[in-house]
Scaffold this motif. Structure first.
Motif, PDB file in Angstrom:
ATOM      1  N   LEU A  14       0.943  -1.269  -0.012  1.00 21.32           N
ATOM      2  CA  LEU A  14      -0.066   0.032  -0.094  1.00 21.32           C
ATOM      3  C   LEU A  14       0.896   1.016  -0.015  1.00 21.32           C
ATOM      4  O   LEU A  14       0.535   2.118  -0.531  1.00 21.32           O
ATOM      5  N   ILE A  15       2.005   1.288   0.900  1.00 22.57           N
ATOM      6  CA  ILE A  15       2.674   2.330   0.696  1.00 22.57           C
ATOM      7  C   ILE A  15       3.278   2.705  -0.632  1.00 22.57           C
ATOM      8  O   ILE A  15       3.563   3.799  -1.074  1.00 22.57           O
ATOM      9  N   GLY A  16       3.861   1.543  -1.296  1.00 21.77           N
ATOM     10  CA  GLY A  16       4.346   1.610  -2.752  1.00 21.77           C
ATOM     11  C   GLY A  16       3.325   2.120  -3.512  1.00 21.77           C
ATOM     12  O   GLY A  16       3.558   3.165  -4.557  1.00 21.77           O
ATOM     13  N   GLU A  17       2.146   1.826  -3.417  1.00 18.88           N
ATOM     14  CA  GLU A  17       0.963   2.291  -4.216  1.00 18.88           C
ATOM     15  C   GLU A  17       0.651   3.731  -3.962  1.00 18.88           C
ATOM     16  O   GLU A  17       0.493   4.596  -5.088  1.00 18.88           O
ATOM     17  N   GLY A  18       0.924   4.233  -2.845  1.00 20.91           N
ATOM     18  CA  GLY A  18       0.471   5.558  -2.481  1.00 20.91           C
ATOM     19  C   GLY A  18       1.639   6.313  -2.978  1.00 20.91           C
ATOM     20  O   GLY A  18       1.469   7.401  -3.572  1.00 20.91           O
ATOM     21  N   ALA A  19       2.883   5.863  -2.923  1.00 22.13           N
ATOM     22  CA  ALA A  19       4.273   6.693  -3.340  1.00 22.13           C
ATOM     23  C   ALA A  19       4.048   6.701  -5.043  1.00 22.13           C
ATOM     24  O   ALA A  19       4.606   7.853  -5.429  1.00 22.13           O
ATOM     25  N   ALA A  20       3.782   5.686  -5.695  1.00 22.54           N
ATOM     26  CA  ALA A  20       3.571   5.819  -6.997  1.00 22.54           C
ATOM     27  C   ALA A  20       2.517   6.656  -7.474  1.00 22.54           C
ATOM     28  O   ALA A  20       2.808   7.503  -8.557  1.00 22.54           O
ATOM     29  N   SER A  21       1.373   6.749  -6.873  1.00 14.56           N
ATOM     30  CA  SER A  21       0.430   7.734  -7.102  1.00 14.56           C
ATOM     31  C   SER A  21       0.752   9.333  -6.987  1.00 14.56           C
ATOM     32  O   SER A  21       0.552  10.189  -7.897  1.00 14.56           O
ATOM     33  N   LEU A  22       1.562   9.531  -5.801  1.00 18.89           N
ATOM     34  CA  LEU A  22       2.158  10.976  -5.477  1.00 18.89           C
ATOM     35  C   LEU A  22       3.135  11.383  -6.758  1.00 18.89           C
ATOM     36  O   LEU A  22       3.072  12.423  -7.200  1.00 18.89           O
ATOM     37  N   THR A  23       3.828  10.096  -7.136  1.00 17.95           N
ATOM     38  CA  THR A  23       5.064  10.436  -7.982  1.00 17.95           C
ATOM     39  C   THR A  23       4.394  10.847  -9.440  1.00 17.95           C
ATOM     40  O   THR A  23       4.708  11.909 -10.218  1.00 17.95           O
ATOM     41  N   THR A  24       3.298  10.036  -9.981  1.00 18.40           N
ATOM     42  CA  THR A  24       2.521  10.484 -11.007  1.00 18.40           C
ATOM     43  C   THR A  24       1.905  11.783 -10.945  1.00 18.40           C
ATOM     44  O   THR A  24       1.902  12.614 -12.130  1.00 18.40           O
ATOM     45  N   LEU A  25       1.003  11.986 -10.051  1.00 22.39           N
ATOM     46  CA  LEU A  25       0.632  13.569  -9.932  1.00 22.39           C
ATOM     47  C   LEU A  25       1.492  14.422  -9.821  1.00 22.39           C
ATOM     48  O   LEU A  25       1.315  15.728 -10.799  1.00 22.39           O
ATOM     49  N   ALA A  26       2.547  14.509  -9.339  1.00 24.60           N
ATOM     50  CA  ALA A  26       3.698  15.323  -9.301  1.00 24.60           C
ATOM     51  C   ALA A  26       4.268  15.513 -10.706  1.00 24.60           C
ATOM     52  O   ALA A  26       4.458  16.771 -11.164  1.00 24.60           O
ATOM     53  N   GLY A  27       4.382  14.690 -11.353  1.00 30.04           N
ATOM     54  CA  GLY A  27       5.045  14.607 -12.616  1.00 30.04           C
ATOM     55  C   GLY A  27       3.906  15.386 -13.854  1.00 30.04           C
ATOM     56  O   GLY A  27       4.417  15.767 -14.737  1.00 30.04           O
TER      57      GLY A  27
END
Length: 167
Positions: free
Chosen positions: A114-127
């Protein structure tokens, strides 16, 4: 709405960043209980019930985190928003300060997946944010329920247990 007037629920407005694409952003407010114990009491749930229903526990934990983030953001003169676009990309909380600084936050109970999924979502949005028109996020954070220490992942996303926000 009556529940807003008696301070049982609060609305969280949608965040509208400058994006590189023309992605349609969902603009409806999210609604949260002022205190998640209200929902637990209304549903007649105790600790064992929540441990046996992690989906409900996660929703109540998110409400608790949003409440705390609002208190801290308010002390800094900021606000808390949420983000969701038509493709389902979301960010549970965006802490936005008056000086234009902001942080992206995903709220997860815990666990590497879940932490990995959250981090991936944040990175996608920031991009997707157009940094020619607005600042880059000051931080990206996955806020979790468990742990004694905060740390920064290799991708730059902070993993912070809720208990670490107090200082």
């Amino acid at each position: 709405m009556a529940l807003k007037k008696i301070f049982v629920i609060e609305d969280m407005p949608a965040w509208n960043p400058n994006l590189r694409s023309k992605t349609a952003i969902r603009t409806s407010d999210n609604r949260y209980f002022v205190d998640p114990s209200i929902a637990a009491a209304a549903l007649g749930l105790g600790p064992k019930d929540l441990l046996n229903d992690l989906n409900t526990f996660g929703l109540l934990f998110e409400t608790l985190c949003v409440r705390d983030l609002r208190v801290f953001a308010d002390a800094l003169g900021g606000q808390v928003f949420h983000y969701r676009d038509k493709n389902g990309l979301e960010c549970d909380a965006v802490v936005h300060l008056r000086n234009g600084s902001y942080g992206l936050i995903e709220i997860k109970l815990g666990g590497e997946k879940l932490i990995g999924e959250g981090a991936a979502s944040l990175t996608t949005l920031a991009g997707k944010i157009d940094t020619m028109k607005m600042k880059e996020p000051a931080f990206k954070m996955v806020l979790t329920a468990v742990g004694k220490f905060a740390f920064r992942r290799e991708d730059g996303v902070y993993v912070v247990p809720i208990g670490c926000l107090r200082d």
